[in-house]
Every structure is written in structure tokens, then in C-alpha cells.
Design an enzyme around this catalytic site. Structure first.
Site, PDB file in Angstrom:
ATOM      1  N   CYS A  41       0.827  -1.324  -0.075  1.00 52.35           N
ATOM      2  CA  CYS A  41      -0.138   0.054   0.136  1.00 52.35           C
ATOM      3  C   CYS A  41       0.803   1.261   0.014  1.00 52.35           C
ATOM      4  O   CYS A  41       0.241   2.331  -0.034  1.00 52.35           O
ATOM      5  CB  CYS A  41      -1.020  -0.112   1.014  1.00 52.35           C
ATOM      6  SG  CYS A  41      -0.162  -0.011   2.638  1.00 52.35           S
ATOM      7  N   HIS A  79      -0.524  11.557  16.267  1.00 48.04           N
ATOM      8  CA  HIS A  79      -1.027  10.658  15.023  1.00 48.04           C
ATOM      9  C   HIS A  79      -0.217   9.689  14.362  1.00 48.04           C
ATOM     10  O   HIS A  79       0.961  10.079  14.037  1.00 48.04           O
ATOM     11  CB  HIS A  79      -1.288  11.662  14.133  1.00 48.04           C
ATOM     12  CG  HIS A  79      -1.854  10.927  12.750  1.00 48.04           C
ATOM     13  ND1 HIS A  79      -3.099  10.638  12.757  1.00 48.04           N
ATOM     14  CD2 HIS A  79      -1.469  10.897  11.413  1.00 48.04           C
ATOM     15  CE1 HIS A  79      -3.457  10.040  11.437  1.00 48.04           C
ATOM     16  NE2 HIS A  79      -2.542  10.200  10.569  1.00 48.04           N
ATOM     17  N   HIS A  82      -3.690   4.986  10.235  1.00 49.86           N
ATOM     18  CA  HIS A  82      -5.142   4.234  10.307  1.00 49.86           C
ATOM     19  C   HIS A  82      -5.057   2.836  10.395  1.00 49.86           C
ATOM     20  O   HIS A  82      -4.135   2.075   9.843  1.00 49.86           O
ATOM     21  CB  HIS A  82      -5.871   4.679   9.287  1.00 49.86           C
ATOM     22  CG  HIS A  82      -6.256   6.086   9.127  1.00 49.86           C
ATOM     23  ND1 HIS A  82      -5.328   7.095   8.572  1.00 49.86           N
ATOM     24  CD2 HIS A  82      -7.507   6.780   9.557  1.00 49.86           C
ATOM     25  CE1 HIS A  82      -5.964   8.456   8.844  1.00 49.86           C
ATOM     26  NE2 HIS A  82      -7.342   8.356   9.390  1.00 49.86           N
ATOM     27  N   ASP A  86      -8.252  -5.339   6.479  1.00 49.57           N
ATOM     28  CA  ASP A  86      -8.051  -6.124   5.167  1.00 49.57           C
ATOM     29  C   ASP A  86      -6.532  -6.714   5.485  1.00 49.57           C
ATOM     30  O   ASP A  86      -5.852  -6.681   4.475  1.00 49.57           O
ATOM     31  CB  ASP A  86      -8.071  -5.145   3.812  1.00 49.57           C
ATOM     32  CG  ASP A  86      -7.212  -3.908   3.981  1.00 49.57           C
ATOM     33  OD1 ASP A  86      -6.404  -3.818   4.962  1.00 49.57           O
ATOM     34  OD2 ASP A  86      -7.147  -2.937   2.945  1.00 49.57           O
ATOM     35  N   ARG A  94      -4.670  -4.496   9.401  1.00 53.26           N
ATOM     36  CA  ARG A  94      -3.527  -3.500   8.935  1.00 53.26           C
ATOM     37  C   ARG A  94      -3.409  -2.246   9.741  1.00 53.26           C
ATOM     38  O   ARG A  94      -4.102  -1.270   9.227  1.00 53.26           O
ATOM     39  CB  ARG A  94      -3.998  -3.471   7.200  1.00 53.26           C
ATOM     40  CG  ARG A  94      -2.638  -2.809   6.533  1.00 53.26           C
ATOM     41  CD  ARG A  94      -2.711  -2.706   5.178  1.00 53.26           C
ATOM     42  NE  ARG A  94      -4.073  -2.209   4.549  1.00 53.26           N
ATOM     43  CZ  ARG A  94      -4.245  -1.131   4.205  1.00 53.26           C
ATOM     44  NH1 ARG A  94      -3.284  -0.142   4.046  1.00 53.26           N
ATOM     45  NH2 ARG A  94      -5.573  -0.748   3.675  1.00 53.26           N
ATOM     46  N   CYS A  96      -1.786   0.742   9.380  1.00 57.73           N
ATOM     47  CA  CYS A  96      -1.132   1.458   8.200  1.00 57.73           C
ATOM     48  C   CYS A  96      -0.431   2.774   8.575  1.00 57.73           C
ATOM     49  O   CYS A  96      -1.149   3.689   9.219  1.00 57.73           O
ATOM     50  CB  CYS A  96      -2.180   1.687   7.214  1.00 57.73           C
ATOM     51  SG  CYS A  96      -1.660   2.414   5.553  1.00 57.73           S
TER      52      CYS A  96
END
Length: 106
Positions: A41, A79, A82, A86, A94, A96
């Protein structure tokens, strides 16, 4: 400021060394290298977090016309990225991550 780095540009995307991934802001341990997988990704991805699930806080994110789950460091609330449903078995998750929000300790 909850931004996202451009895909395939992060310093830790292709890191395959053994070690611990920590919050870049406060040093909180978030992941170990055996939790990392190549999701294709463009961002470092992990299938679970370190510890008992209390190191990362999950927040409903309704920005950009979609519903997602933002993840922030539970210690400093920085932060991180996310989480999506999947990922690979057995967790199906995941995480990410933005490389800029992580440090790596071999």
C-alpha cells in the site's frame, strides 16, 4: 497535524531489520518487526500492536468523505496512521503507519 506522508516515500517502508518500532514523539513501544508485513500500500503495515492493546488509541475518523479508524499513540496522542480490516490472518488487521511517526530500534 494528522497528515499522511506520500506513499512509497517513508524511511521505514522497506526496513526488514529485526527490532522494535516506537512512537517517534515519545518512545512508546508500538510494534515489533515480526508484526510487520508488506501490504503493497506504500506505508509500513503491521498486523497487530505490541502489548495488551493499550499502546494505541483508536478514534473514529470521518474526514475526506469516508469513515475510517485513526490510530494515535496512547501515551502522547501523536497521529500514527489508520487501521483497516484487510490485513493477513490471523488478525485480519492492517495498521497502516506513517514512517515519520515511527522510530526503529534494532
Amino acid at each position: 497535524e494528522k497528515g499522511t506522508e506520500s506513499p512509497f516515500t517513508g524511511k521505514l517502508l522497506k526496513n526488514k531489520d529485526t527490532g522494535i518500532y516506537t512512537c517517534a514523539a515519545c518512545g512508546n513501544e508500538l510494534f515489533t518487526s515480526d508484526m510487520k508485513f508488506d501490504s503493497h500500500c506504500g506505508w509500513p503495515s503491521f498486523d497487530k500492536e505490541s502489548g495488551d492493546g493499550s499502546r494505541i488509541k483508536k478514534i473514529k475518523d470521518m474526514t475526506h468523505g469516508m469513515v475510517r479508524t485513526e490510530i494515535v499513540c496512547a501515551r502522547c496522542e501523536g497521529h500514527l496512521g489508520h487501521i483497516f480490516d484487510d490485513g493477513p490472518p490471523p488478525t485480519g488487521k492492517r495498521f497502516c503507519m506513517n514512517s515519520i511517526s515511527l522510530d526503529f530500534e534494532p
